[in-house]
Design an enzyme around this catalytic site. Structure first.
Site, PDB file in Angstrom:
ATOM      1  CG  HIS A   1      -2.902   3.710   2.463  1.00 12.64           C
ATOM      2  ND1 HIS A   1      -3.454   3.364   1.249  1.00 12.64           N
ATOM      3  CD2 HIS A   1      -2.938   2.586   3.231  1.00 12.64           C
ATOM      4  CE1 HIS A   1      -3.793   2.085   1.274  1.00 12.64           C
ATOM      5  NE2 HIS A   1      -3.500   1.597   2.468  1.00 12.64           N
TER       6      HIS A   1
ATOM      7  CG  ASN B   1      -6.385  -0.472   1.718  1.00 12.01           C
ATOM      8  OD1 ASN B   1      -5.761  -0.066   0.749  1.00 12.01           O
ATOM      9  ND2 ASN B   1      -5.804  -0.941   2.801  1.00 12.01           N
TER      10      ASN B   1
ATOM     11  CB  CYS C   1      -0.944   0.003   1.191  1.00  8.87           C
ATOM     12  SG  CYS C   1      -2.110  -1.361   1.154  1.00  8.87           S
TER      13      CYS C   1
HETATM   14  C1  COA Z   1      -9.478  -4.894  10.491  1.00  7.88           C
HETATM   15  C2  COA Z   1     -10.074  -3.921  11.477  1.00  7.88           C
HETATM   16  C3  COA Z   1     -11.124  -3.056  10.802  1.00  7.88           C
HETATM   17  C4  COA Z   1     -10.757  -4.709  12.587  1.00  7.88           C
HETATM   18  O1  COA Z   1     -11.306  -3.826  13.531  1.00  7.88           O
HETATM   19  P1  COA Z   1     -11.074  -4.091  15.083  1.00  7.88           P
HETATM   20  O2  COA Z   1     -11.857  -3.083  15.804  1.00  7.88           O
HETATM   21  O3  COA Z   1      -9.594  -4.131  15.311  1.00  7.88           O
HETATM   22  O4  COA Z   1     -11.745  -5.494  15.269  1.00  7.88           O
HETATM   23  P2  COA Z   1     -11.073  -6.838  15.804  1.00  7.88           P
HETATM   24  O5  COA Z   1     -10.132  -7.407  14.804  1.00  7.88           O
HETATM   25  O6  COA Z   1     -10.574  -6.612  17.201  1.00  7.88           O
HETATM   26  O7  COA Z   1     -12.353  -7.760  15.859  1.00  7.88           O
HETATM   27  C5  COA Z   1     -13.436  -7.473  16.735  1.00  7.88           C
HETATM   28  C6  COA Z   1     -14.522  -8.504  16.502  1.00  7.88           C
HETATM   29  O8  COA Z   1     -15.149  -8.242  15.221  1.00  7.88           O
HETATM   30  C7  COA Z   1     -15.180  -9.433  14.462  1.00  7.88           C
HETATM   31  N1  COA Z   1     -15.089  -9.085  13.056  1.00  7.88           N
HETATM   32  C8  COA Z   1     -13.981  -8.967  12.286  1.00  7.88           C
HETATM   33  N2  COA Z   1     -14.331  -8.635  11.041  1.00  7.88           N
HETATM   34  C9  COA Z   1     -15.667  -8.520  11.015  1.00  7.88           C
HETATM   35  C10 COA Z   1     -16.604  -8.186  10.035  1.00  7.88           C
HETATM   36  N3  COA Z   1     -16.237  -7.896   8.781  1.00  7.88           N
HETATM   37  N4  COA Z   1     -17.902  -8.156  10.373  1.00  7.88           N
HETATM   38  C11 COA Z   1     -18.314  -8.435  11.621  1.00  7.88           C
HETATM   39  N5  COA Z   1     -17.468  -8.759  12.609  1.00  7.88           N
HETATM   40  C12 COA Z   1     -16.152  -8.805  12.305  1.00  7.88           C
HETATM   41  C13 COA Z   1     -13.982 -10.227  14.933  1.00  7.88           C
HETATM   42  O9  COA Z   1     -14.165 -11.604  14.653  1.00  7.88           O
HETATM   43  C14 COA Z   1     -14.000  -9.936  16.419  1.00  7.88           C
HETATM   44  O10 COA Z   1     -14.968 -10.764  17.022  1.00  7.88           O
HETATM   45  P3  COA Z   1     -14.700 -11.388  18.475  1.00  7.88           P
HETATM   46  O11 COA Z   1     -14.521 -10.209  19.390  1.00  7.88           O
HETATM   47  O12 COA Z   1     -15.912 -12.184  18.728  1.00  7.88           O
HETATM   48  O13 COA Z   1     -13.442 -12.191  18.342  1.00  7.88           O
HETATM   49  C15 COA Z   1      -8.972  -3.013  12.093  1.00  7.88           C
HETATM   50  O14 COA Z   1      -8.167  -3.758  12.959  1.00  7.88           O
HETATM   51  C16 COA Z   1      -8.121  -2.377  11.046  1.00  7.88           C
HETATM   52  O15 COA Z   1      -8.589  -1.594  10.260  1.00  7.88           O
HETATM   53  N6  COA Z   1      -6.813  -2.666  11.072  1.00  7.88           N
HETATM   54  C17 COA Z   1      -5.909  -2.106  10.089  1.00  7.88           C
HETATM   55  C18 COA Z   1      -6.047  -2.908   8.829  1.00  7.88           C
HETATM   56  C19 COA Z   1      -5.511  -2.221   7.630  1.00  7.88           C
HETATM   57  O16 COA Z   1      -5.669  -1.058   7.452  1.00  7.88           O
HETATM   58  N7  COA Z   1      -4.880  -3.002   6.775  1.00  7.88           N
HETATM   59  C20 COA Z   1      -4.378  -2.530   5.533  1.00  7.88           C
HETATM   60  C21 COA Z   1      -3.013  -2.053   5.701  1.00  7.88           C
HETATM   61  S1  COA Z   1      -2.477  -1.212   4.258  1.00  7.88           S
END
Ligand code: COA
Length: 330
Positions: free
Chosen positions: A257, A287, A116
């Protein structure tokens, strides 16, 4: 030429027509519009047609950038495509783009993979090539058909990404108020595996076992990536501002980004730059990896959010983990 600066001479972008909304995704995996919107800020993303390649999207964005710069394909001496979803492992997607646009053989064509952060890596490389005098005009493209490396059974990743392309033309400008001020590029390979596509390369070549275990798709530890991303972008943005002795309030527009609205909100808060100075379009595209910054830059220009003479800060992070920031006066 001594008084000329290296600058962006034109921009272009392309996004496929097919829209996939959060409600559409809720039909595919166990998710909801409310979860995706509140956790990421994304409402919808675009999907390329099965027959549409990364180089098709790249060529469309590039053709618009060429027209915007008022240049013919023959003026291009280098084509750099930042992508992690090339048409093929070899040859480079840049060679396909060259052929599609009718850019002559004298152009150097190569791909660059910094995930990215790829566009900033390609931009810095292109500016150095042009600044050195070796090349007159470089075509820099960020393009991804990321839908091909998404696991559509994995709700933690498939909701985040979309397909698109963005392009800029780098060359010398006689305008004293325009120019590339600088860039810092960084990487922290010690955390490479928190965001990766484990299979399909030399470590785990394609095999029936690999495909059955779905290792050909993006794997991510989202929470860890989130924390590192915020710190990395804040640090690199702060560093480039200090290096150029600029205060945050002197920045006309930040093009970050476009991964997650919460990440952007935190960076705005930590840098002390109001959120309304950030150009944000991730709600409509998700993204798009290496395409995200050039797509946003092109939209910001066409919407009049940034104009000639504006000081623009771009900041990115991605798998690697790579990260960096660039300053440019449009
Ligand atoms: C991926 C992201 C949105 C997840 O959000 P978060 O608040 O960290 O959520 P978590 O990973 O802690 O998951 C929380 C819960 O939601 C659930 N969950 C994950 N994806 C889900 C979805 N699409 N829909 C519903 N629930 C979801 C998980 O299973 C977890 O459930 P649990 O508590 O029962 O285990 C966030 O971590 C993020 O944006 N990270 C950066 C990723 C990124 O930008 N990557 C690209 C880099 S260039």
């Amino acid at each position: 030429m001594a008084s000329c600066t290296t600058a962006i001479l034109g921009t272009g972008s392309y996004a496929p027509a097919k829209v996939l909304t959060n409600d559409d995704l809720a039909q595919i995996v166990d998710t909801s519009d409310d979860w995706i919107l509140s956790r990421t800020g994304i409402r919808e993303r675009r999907l390329a047609d099965p027959g549409e390649t990364t180089s098709d999207m790249a060529a469309r964005a590039a053709a618009t950038a060429l027209a915007d710069a008022g240049l013919l394909p023959a003026a291009i001496d280098a084509v750099i495509v930042a992508t992690m979803t090339p048409d093929m492992p070899m040859p480079s997607t840049a060679c396909f783009v060259q052929h599609k646009l009718g850019i002559p053989d004298h152009a150097a064509c190569f791909d660059l993979n910094a995930a990215c952060s790829g566009f900033l890596y390609a931009l810095d490389t292109a500016c150095a090539l042009v600044e050195s005098g070796r090349y007159r005009h470089a075509l820099v493209i960020g393009a991804e058909k990321i839908s091909t490396v998404l696991d559509w059974q994995d709700r933690t990743t498939c909701v985040l990404f979309g397909d698109a392309a963005g392009a800029v033309i780098i060359g010398r400008s006689a305008r004293p108020d325009a120019g590339f001020l600088g860039c810092n590029l960084n990487a922290n390979g010690s955390v490479a595996e928190i965001l990766c596509i484990p299979g399909g390369g030399s470590k785990l070549p394609v095999s029936a076992d690999l495909l059955a275990s779905r290792q050909q798709f993006i794997k991510m530890k989202g929470r860890e990536v989130f924390k590192i991303a915020v710190r990395a972008m804040e640090e690199s943005a702060r560093e480039i501002l200090e290096q150029h002795q600029l205060r945050p309030d002197q920045i006309s527009c930040v093009i970050p980004h476009q991964a997650n609205l919460r990440i952007i909100e935190l960076i705005a808060e930590y840098l002390g730059i109001p959120l309304d100075r950030f150009f944000i379009n991730l709600d409509r595209y998700g993204n798009t990896s290496a395409a995200s910054i050039p797509l946003a830059l092109d939209e910001a220009r066409r919407a009049g959010r940034v104009r000639a003479g504006d000081l623009v800060l771009m900041t990115a992070f991605g798998a690697g983990l790579t990260y960096g920031s660039a300053l440019i006066r449009l």
